[in-house]
Write an enzyme that holds these catalytic residues in place. Structure first.
Site, PDB file in Angstrom:
ATOM      1  N   PHE A 171       0.870  -1.179   0.000  1.00 23.57           N
ATOM      2  CA  PHE A 171       0.000   0.000   0.000  1.00 23.57           C
ATOM      3  C   PHE A 171       0.906   1.229   0.000  1.00 23.57           C
ATOM      4  O   PHE A 171       1.542   1.534   1.003  1.00 23.57           O
ATOM      5  CB  PHE A 171      -0.870  -0.043   1.261  1.00 23.57           C
ATOM      6  CG  PHE A 171      -1.913   1.032   1.351  1.00 23.57           C
ATOM      7  CD1 PHE A 171      -3.147   0.880   0.724  1.00 23.57           C
ATOM      8  CD2 PHE A 171      -1.690   2.190   2.071  1.00 23.57           C
ATOM      9  CE1 PHE A 171      -4.118   1.859   0.819  1.00 23.57           C
ATOM     10  CE2 PHE A 171      -2.661   3.177   2.179  1.00 23.57           C
ATOM     11  CZ  PHE A 171      -3.877   3.003   1.545  1.00 23.57           C
ATOM     12  N   SER A 212       2.139  12.279   7.325  1.00 21.61           N
ATOM     13  CA  SER A 212       0.998  12.705   8.145  1.00 21.61           C
ATOM     14  C   SER A 212       0.011  13.559   7.345  1.00 21.61           C
ATOM     15  O   SER A 212      -1.151  13.667   7.709  1.00 21.61           O
ATOM     16  CB  SER A 212       1.494  13.516   9.350  1.00 21.61           C
ATOM     17  OG  SER A 212       2.231  12.686  10.206  1.00 21.61           O
ATOM     18  N   ARG A 230       8.582 -13.307  42.712  1.00 20.35           N
ATOM     19  CA  ARG A 230       9.958 -12.849  42.904  1.00 20.35           C
ATOM     20  C   ARG A 230      10.123 -12.212  44.297  1.00 20.35           C
ATOM     21  O   ARG A 230       9.342 -11.332  44.658  1.00 20.35           O
ATOM     22  CB  ARG A 230      10.287 -11.828  41.820  1.00 20.35           C
ATOM     23  CG  ARG A 230      11.615 -11.131  41.975  1.00 20.35           C
ATOM     24  CD  ARG A 230      12.755 -12.022  41.550  1.00 20.35           C
ATOM     25  NE  ARG A 230      13.976 -11.268  41.336  1.00 20.35           N
ATOM     26  CZ  ARG A 230      15.133 -11.829  41.045  1.00 20.35           C
ATOM     27  NH1 ARG A 230      15.242 -13.149  40.960  1.00 20.35           N
ATOM     28  NH2 ARG A 230      16.201 -11.092  40.842  1.00 20.35           N
ATOM     29  N   GLN A 260      10.222  -2.767  34.144  1.00 24.01           N
ATOM     30  CA  GLN A 260      10.777  -2.289  35.408  1.00 24.01           C
ATOM     31  C   GLN A 260      10.577  -3.336  36.509  1.00 24.01           C
ATOM     32  O   GLN A 260      11.481  -3.601  37.305  1.00 24.01           O
ATOM     33  CB  GLN A 260      10.104  -0.959  35.795  1.00 24.01           C
ATOM     34  CG  GLN A 260      10.804  -0.206  36.898  1.00 24.01           C
ATOM     35  CD  GLN A 260      12.150   0.358  36.449  1.00 24.01           C
ATOM     36  OE1 GLN A 260      12.451   0.416  35.263  1.00 24.01           O
ATOM     37  NE2 GLN A 260      12.970   0.755  37.405  1.00 24.01           N
ATOM     38  N   HIS A 308      10.231  -6.538  36.101  1.00 19.67           N
ATOM     39  CA  HIS A 308      11.066  -7.724  35.810  1.00 19.67           C
ATOM     40  C   HIS A 308      12.560  -7.444  35.979  1.00 19.67           C
ATOM     41  O   HIS A 308      13.367  -8.378  35.895  1.00 19.67           O
ATOM     42  CB  HIS A 308      10.815  -8.219  34.379  1.00 19.67           C
ATOM     43  CG  HIS A 308       9.574  -9.044  34.237  1.00 19.67           C
ATOM     44  ND1 HIS A 308       8.321  -8.495  34.100  1.00 19.67           N
ATOM     45  CD2 HIS A 308       9.386 -10.389  34.219  1.00 19.67           C
ATOM     46  CE1 HIS A 308       7.420  -9.449  33.999  1.00 19.67           C
ATOM     47  NE2 HIS A 308       8.032 -10.611  34.072  1.00 19.67           N
ATOM     48  N   GLU A 356       0.367   4.968  11.386  1.00 19.15           N
ATOM     49  CA  GLU A 356      -1.082   5.139  11.175  1.00 19.15           C
ATOM     50  C   GLU A 356      -1.569   6.488  11.706  1.00 19.15           C
ATOM     51  O   GLU A 356      -2.695   6.604  12.162  1.00 19.15           O
ATOM     52  CB  GLU A 356      -1.874   3.999  11.831  1.00 19.15           C
ATOM     53  CG  GLU A 356      -1.558   2.621  11.305  1.00 19.15           C
ATOM     54  CD  GLU A 356      -2.207   2.296   9.967  1.00 19.15           C
ATOM     55  OE1 GLU A 356      -3.317   2.770   9.718  1.00 19.15           O
ATOM     56  OE2 GLU A 356      -1.577   1.579   9.174  1.00 19.15           O
ATOM     57  N   GLU A 396       0.319  13.390  17.566  1.00 17.91           N
ATOM     58  CA  GLU A 396       0.074  14.818  17.313  1.00 17.91           C
ATOM     59  C   GLU A 396      -0.946  15.008  16.192  1.00 17.91           C
ATOM     60  O   GLU A 396      -1.798  15.908  16.260  1.00 17.91           O
ATOM     61  CB  GLU A 396       1.394  15.512  16.953  1.00 17.91           C
ATOM     62  CG  GLU A 396       2.390  15.597  18.114  1.00 17.91           C
ATOM     63  CD  GLU A 396       2.973  14.239  18.515  1.00 17.91           C
ATOM     64  OE1 GLU A 396       3.080  13.352  17.645  1.00 17.91           O
ATOM     65  OE2 GLU A 396       3.302  14.052  19.706  1.00 17.91           O
TER      66      GLU A 396
END
Lengths: 104, 394
Positions: free
Chosen positions: B128, B137, B274, B342, B344, B369, B373
């Site tokens: 495409f 954009s 953990r 973070q 893990h 896509e 903004e």
């Protein structure tokens, strides 16, 4: 690839970084293999190149460190295919990247 | 806002969840962590299973042999289909069908036979080509590729960039300016161009932090195509493109939320097992708050995305709602995966887990896509011009 071709010896492979990237192997007839050291590789490029040591005499190699190793590998194979009409020898009969790229 | 998930939708979601857990994730142990493609025989085996399950070509209308799922259903399924390592870019590696080429539904019978049906059967691949070096954009103004008439043929000249999959495609939809039919959005026409047409060159793959995906640069040098290559009406190509882009943002957003949901689930599980400083991670308030923040944000983003999908299905205007959902889903998913990493710790940034890959790839989703903004610009324009009524005034 910007790095020069280097003789594939244990001494020359030892300082290759253990990072991910792509590499090419050549013999006296020209380029015979394009491959990559990916996220599963042991010792990265260094480990992948060490696997080629002793497979055949007179080989040389060059490599490129890159985190985008999959797309760079695919691009190198596609350009080679476009120029020669065949995939590198190491990819014959396997699921090689399809398609062609013609840089201009 | 608000709807109930039907029994059919729930069953479909459960089937897809089972498919991902039993068929897709086990395959990934043999793959490079960054790979997004399976070998052809393995993929063919998966496709055979999805066809058997009645889940192949979900997006495609029933009259064309697809499932004809509505947008809400596709959104729910996209959240499930993306819960694996390569989830963001190829729902289960393409096992559920190839990327939708909805523009081809408007094709002539001859075009459908040559291009659409082979795509739906999985025999051809497409690209495409809208974005150009001058901008993505604002394509209506950025398109510099030109097509000029030469007898009954058209001759295309120009450049395209960030075009996914063009290096292996059989044909593509190419948007070019056909100047005498008007300027801006009314002067753009869509052409179906075979990949082996003389003058069409794939110049390079563009390497990005995205793994296993292949955007390319294309060059068109005097590419000659016949009059039959025009898709739809001359000068109406841009409307065709924007319709696709707007609707695609819904499953696009849902895919982001899917991987974030999986990352969140991983974080909850890891925090519960953990130990650190003599107690489980989950017993530390700092970790608890991270998990709660992720839960709240995910629920909010999913609600907005499903709301946009429901509006699209009901025939009401949905452009603004989609833009809002796209912003919130992509930004939320990035934050949730960041928190999961973070939690893990060192393991979170290794290629042993999919978190680092999702973290990198979600970064692109705030641009692809239509950037955050650009979406904000859409929302603000619609608000200020009275085309959108704030939810509180409805």
């Amino acid at each position: 690839m910007t790095k020069p071709w280097t003789a594939l010896t244990a001494e020359n492979v030892a300082p290759v970084p253990a990072s991910v990237g792509v590499f090419e192997i050549a013999d006296e007839s020209g380029l015979i293999a394009i491959d990559f050291a990916g996220g599963n590789s042991l010792f990265g490029l260094r480990g992948a190149l060490q696997e080629w040591l002793g497979t055949s005499p007179g080989l040389s190699f060059r490599y490129e460190r890159t985190n985008a190793y999959l797309s760079r590998y695919r691009e190198l194979v596609q350009v080679f295919t476009n120029e020669t009409g065949a995939v590198p020898r190491n990819l014959t009969g396997v699921d090689a990247p399809a398609g062609r790229i013609r840089p201009n | 806002m608000g709807f109930a998930v039907t029994e059919t939708q729930r069953t479909l979601v459960e089937n897809v969840r089972r498919f991902v857990r039993t068929e897709i994730i086990p395959l990934e142990h043999e793959l490079d962590p960054d790979e997004s493609e399976l070998s052809a025989p393995v993929l063919a085996g998966l496709v055979a299973k999805t066809k058997q399950m009645g889940l192949y070509n979900l997006d495609v209308p029933e009259e064309l042999g697809g499932v004809g799922a509505d947008t809400v259903t596709r959104t729910l399924l996209a959240m499930e289909m993306s819960q694996h390592r390569a989830g963001l870019y190829s729902p289960c590696y393409g096992a559920f069908g190839q990327p939708d080429m909805a523009q081809l539904y408007e094709a002539t019978d001859e075009q459908k036979e040559r291009y659409l049906f082979p795509i739906l059967r999985g025999e051809k691949r497409s690209f495409f080509a809208l974005t150009e070096p001058a901008g993505g954009s604002d394509p209506a103004r950025a398109i510099e590729t030109r097509a000029k008439r030469d007898g009954s043929d058209w001759i295309i000249n120009g450049n395209k960039t960030f075009i996914s999959g063009a290096d292996t495609a059989d044909f593509g939809l190419v948007f070019a300016r056909t100047g005498d039919q008007g300027s801006g959005r009314d002067g753009i026409t869509c052409f179906i161009v075979d990949a082996d047409t003389p003058g069409l060159t794939v110049r390079r793959v563009i390497h990005t932090l995205r793994s296993g995906h292949y955007p390319t640069e294309l060059v068109f040098e005097d590419v000659r195509v016949p009059a039959e290559a025009v898709l739809g009406e001359i000068g109406q190509g841009f409307s065709m493109a924007t319709e696709r882009l707007t609707k695609n943002r819904i499953p696009y957003s849902a895919g982001c939320l899917g991987v974030a949901m999986m990352a969140h689930r991983m974080a909850v599980e890891y925090a519960g097992t953990r130990s650190v400083f003599g107690s489980k991670l989950a017993e530390h308030e700092g970790i608890q708050w991270m998990l709660v923040d992720s839960e709240i944000e995910l629920r909010s983003a999913a609600a907005l995305t499903l709301d946009a999908a429901e509006r699209a299905d009901s025939g009401r205007p949905f452009r603004t709602e989609v833009a809002i959902a796209k912003i919130v889903a992509t930004e939320t998913a990035g934050r949730v995966v960041d928190r999961a990493i973070q939690i893990h710790g060192g393991y979170g940034v290794t290629k042993d887990l999919p978190l680092e890959r999702w973290y990198r790839e979600l970064r692109i989703r705030r641009i692809g896509e239509g950037s955050t903004e650009t979406q904000k610009m859409i929302v603000s324009r619609d608000m200020l011009k009275g085309r959108y009524t704030s939810w509180i005034d409805r």
